[in-house]
Design an enzyme around this catalytic site. Structure first.
Site, PDB file in Angstrom:
ATOM      1  N   GLY A   1       0.842  -1.201   0.000  1.00 32.20           N
ATOM      2  CA  GLY A   1       0.000   0.000   0.000  1.00 32.20           C
ATOM      3  C   GLY A   1       0.871   1.243   0.000  1.00 32.20           C
TER       4      GLY A   1
ATOM      5  CB  THR B   1       3.516   0.515   6.895  1.00 35.10           C
ATOM      6  OG1 THR B   1       2.156   0.476   7.311  1.00 35.10           O
ATOM      7  CG2 THR B   1       4.386   0.288   8.101  1.00 35.10           C
TER       8      THR B   1
ATOM      9  CG  ASP C   1      -1.108   0.065   9.061  1.00 35.28           C
ATOM     10  OD1 ASP C   1      -1.787   1.065   8.802  1.00 35.28           O
ATOM     11  OD2 ASP C   1      -1.390  -1.080   8.637  1.00 35.28           O
TER      12      ASP C   1
ATOM     13  N   GLY D   1      -5.172   0.374  10.496  1.00 35.28           N
ATOM     14  CA  GLY D   1      -4.364  -0.284  11.529  1.00 35.28           C
ATOM     15  C   GLY D   1      -4.847  -1.711  11.645  1.00 35.28           C
ATOM     16  NE  ARG D   2      -3.866  -6.382   7.246  1.00 31.38           N
ATOM     17  CZ  ARG D   2      -4.916  -6.905   6.618  1.00 31.38           C
ATOM     18  NH1 ARG D   2      -5.733  -6.115   5.968  1.00 31.38           N
ATOM     19  NH2 ARG D   2      -5.138  -8.187   6.637  1.00 31.38           N
TER      20      ARG D   2
HETATM   21  O1  F6P Z   1      -0.924  -1.520   5.481  1.00 26.47           O
HETATM   22  C1  F6P Z   1      -1.490  -0.283   5.305  1.00 26.47           C
HETATM   23  C2  F6P Z   1      -2.960  -0.354   5.165  1.00 26.47           C
HETATM   24  O2  F6P Z   1      -3.316   0.970   5.083  1.00 26.47           O
HETATM   25  C3  F6P Z   1      -3.724  -1.087   6.268  1.00 26.47           C
HETATM   26  O3  F6P Z   1      -3.927  -0.344   7.423  1.00 26.47           O
HETATM   27  C4  F6P Z   1      -5.002  -1.428   5.577  1.00 26.47           C
HETATM   28  O4  F6P Z   1      -5.631  -2.542   6.154  1.00 26.47           O
HETATM   29  C5  F6P Z   1      -4.537  -1.733   4.200  1.00 26.47           C
HETATM   30  O5  F6P Z   1      -3.379  -0.971   3.974  1.00 26.47           O
HETATM   31  C6  F6P Z   1      -5.562  -1.450   3.124  1.00 26.47           C
HETATM   32  O6  F6P Z   1      -5.059  -1.878   1.903  1.00 26.47           O
HETATM   33  P1  F6P Z   1      -5.841  -1.789   0.508  1.00 26.47           P
HETATM   34  O7  F6P Z   1      -5.259  -0.605  -0.203  1.00 26.47           O
HETATM   35  O8  F6P Z   1      -5.544  -3.051  -0.169  1.00 26.47           O
HETATM   36  O9  F6P Z   1      -7.302  -1.590   0.795  1.00 26.47           O
END
Ligand code: F6P
Length: 382
Positions: free
Chosen positions: A10, A160, A162, A205-206
């Site tokens: 991401g 990241t 996060d 924030g996974r």
């Molecule tokens: O890892 C960063 C993040 O923003 C996470 O917090 C979130 O779950 C994920 O990316 C979302 O990714 P995508 O762009 O695939 O929806």
């Protein structure tokens, strides 16, 4: 020396600043730089059963030049001019490009995973590249580590929003995301107060609650729910009732997407498929419904989503990104491959990629920020 730069996973504000710092630092040494398009995609061979199983391909036009230029973009001073303050990545990115687990449609019509990592090494040799700067989060760094084990000279740069990469005090993008989230909490506060409502804001924030914790505390939230502290919805409602009883008829609840109730599980929006991880989302709406049902308070919820990944990086993130980019070139010069640059205040130093992957940097329950929040009366639903 010819070096390649790739951005995977991401996106995060500050990626372009890293790219610029790598290119300019490399040029100072007389080296050539190339950007790999869309994660590692620009290094795969064209044609054959190569198309990504879910229909996306890297071979679109290069939007900085308006023409198709294949998988590598030569990067000189002109190409990185004026990009430090730009969000996103000029190279493109993907969180679905793992060369070791490439999803492809099998002859029987099902989707399975194949190992395409040899193609990356072959392309690297064909392009006569000497080193790769791989910028990404835990997933991308794990790929970089595997490529390094196969002999690719790689230096990692952690990224990241996060902030959950182990071994580094901070990753760039986090400060910008917190700033965006705090701004949202501030704005929702005024409308919550005007209407005597409860607002539940779901943030990214996974696995780790850094964004929710920092922006919740900075934005004067009443309740902060993070993955590290499973919550009891009754305790959350107690806080809202307590405020109600003291004449505060509105409340602000900040919840990380990976937060879960005691004895419960995370809310999954989309199950993992071959080559992808599960997508989280929906806990905010569930918490809002439960609050409304248990307290009778009018409650609204909002998912801030990808707004947190956009925008111009803050000064902190720009500086960190520029320092990381410069340090990555230093690592290449030193021949320290298989390393990742990390922020160990006050310096940027290096660790082995192997030491930072496969686990997350979680919020410490005894840490200063949690203690400060508790001291101010913020509830974590526990
Ligand atoms: O890892 C960063 C993040 O923003 C996470 O917090 C979130 O779950 C994920 O990316 C979302 O990714 P995508 O762009 O695939 O929806």
């Amino acid at each position: 020396m010819r070096i390649a730069i790739s951005t995977g996973g991401g996106d995060a504000p500050g990626l372009n600043a890293v790219i610029r710092a790598v290119v300019l630092s490399a040029r100072q040494r007389g080296w050539e730089c190339f950007g790999v398009r869309r994660g590692f995609d620009g290094l795969y061979k064209r044609g054959g059963p190569r198309r990504f199983a879910y229909g996306k391909d890297w071979s679109g036009p290069d939007r900085r030049r308006g023409e198709a230029r294949g998988g590598l973009i030569p990067l000189g001073a002109d190409e990185v001019r004026g990009i430090t303050h730009l969000g996103g990545t000029i190279l493109g990115s993907t969180n679905r490009g793992n060369p070791f687990q490439w999803p492809t449609r099998l002859p029987d019509g099902t989707i399975g995973e194949i190992d395409r990592s040899d193609e990356i090494l072959e392309a690297f040799a064909e392009h006569r590249l000497d080193a790769l700067v791989s910028i990404g989060g835990d997933g991308t760094l794990a790929i970089a580590h595997e490529l390094s084990r196969k002999g690719l000279p790689v230096v990692g740069v952690p990224k990241t929003i996060d902030n959950d990469v182990v071994g580094t005090e901070a990753t760039f993008g986090f400060d910008t995301a917190v700033s965006t989230a705090t701004d949202a909490v501030d704005k929702l506060h005024t409308t919550a107060e005007s209407h005597d409502r409860v607002f539940v804001v779901e943030l990214m924030g996974r696995y780790a609650g850094w964004i929710a914790l920092h922006s919740g505390l900075s934005g004067s939230a009443d309740v902060i729910l993070i993955p590290e502290i499973p919550f009891d919805i009754e305790k959350v409602c107690d806080k809202i009732r307590e405020r109600e009883a003291s004449g505060r008829h509105f409340s602000m609840v900040v919840v990380a997407e990976g937060a879960k109730p005691l004895n419960g599980t995370v809310v999954v929006k989309e199950e993992a498929r071959a080559g992808t991880v599960e997508r989280l989302g929906g806990i905010g709406a569930e918490v809002a419904a439960a609050i409304n049902q248990r307290t009778g308070k009018e409650t609204r919820s909002l998912v801030l989503g990808h707004l947190q990944r956009g925008g111009s990086p803050t000064t902190f993130d720009r500086l960190l990104a520029l320092r990381f980019g410069s340090a990555a070139v230093g690592a290449i010069e030193a021949g320290d491959f298989g390393s990742v640059v990390v922020f160990t205040p006050p310096t940027v130093s290096r660790r082995r990629i192997a030491d930072v992957i496969g686990r997350q940097k979680l919020v410490s329950l005894e840490g200063g920020i949690i203690m400060t929040a508790r001291g101010l009366g913020i509830s974590f639903g526990d």
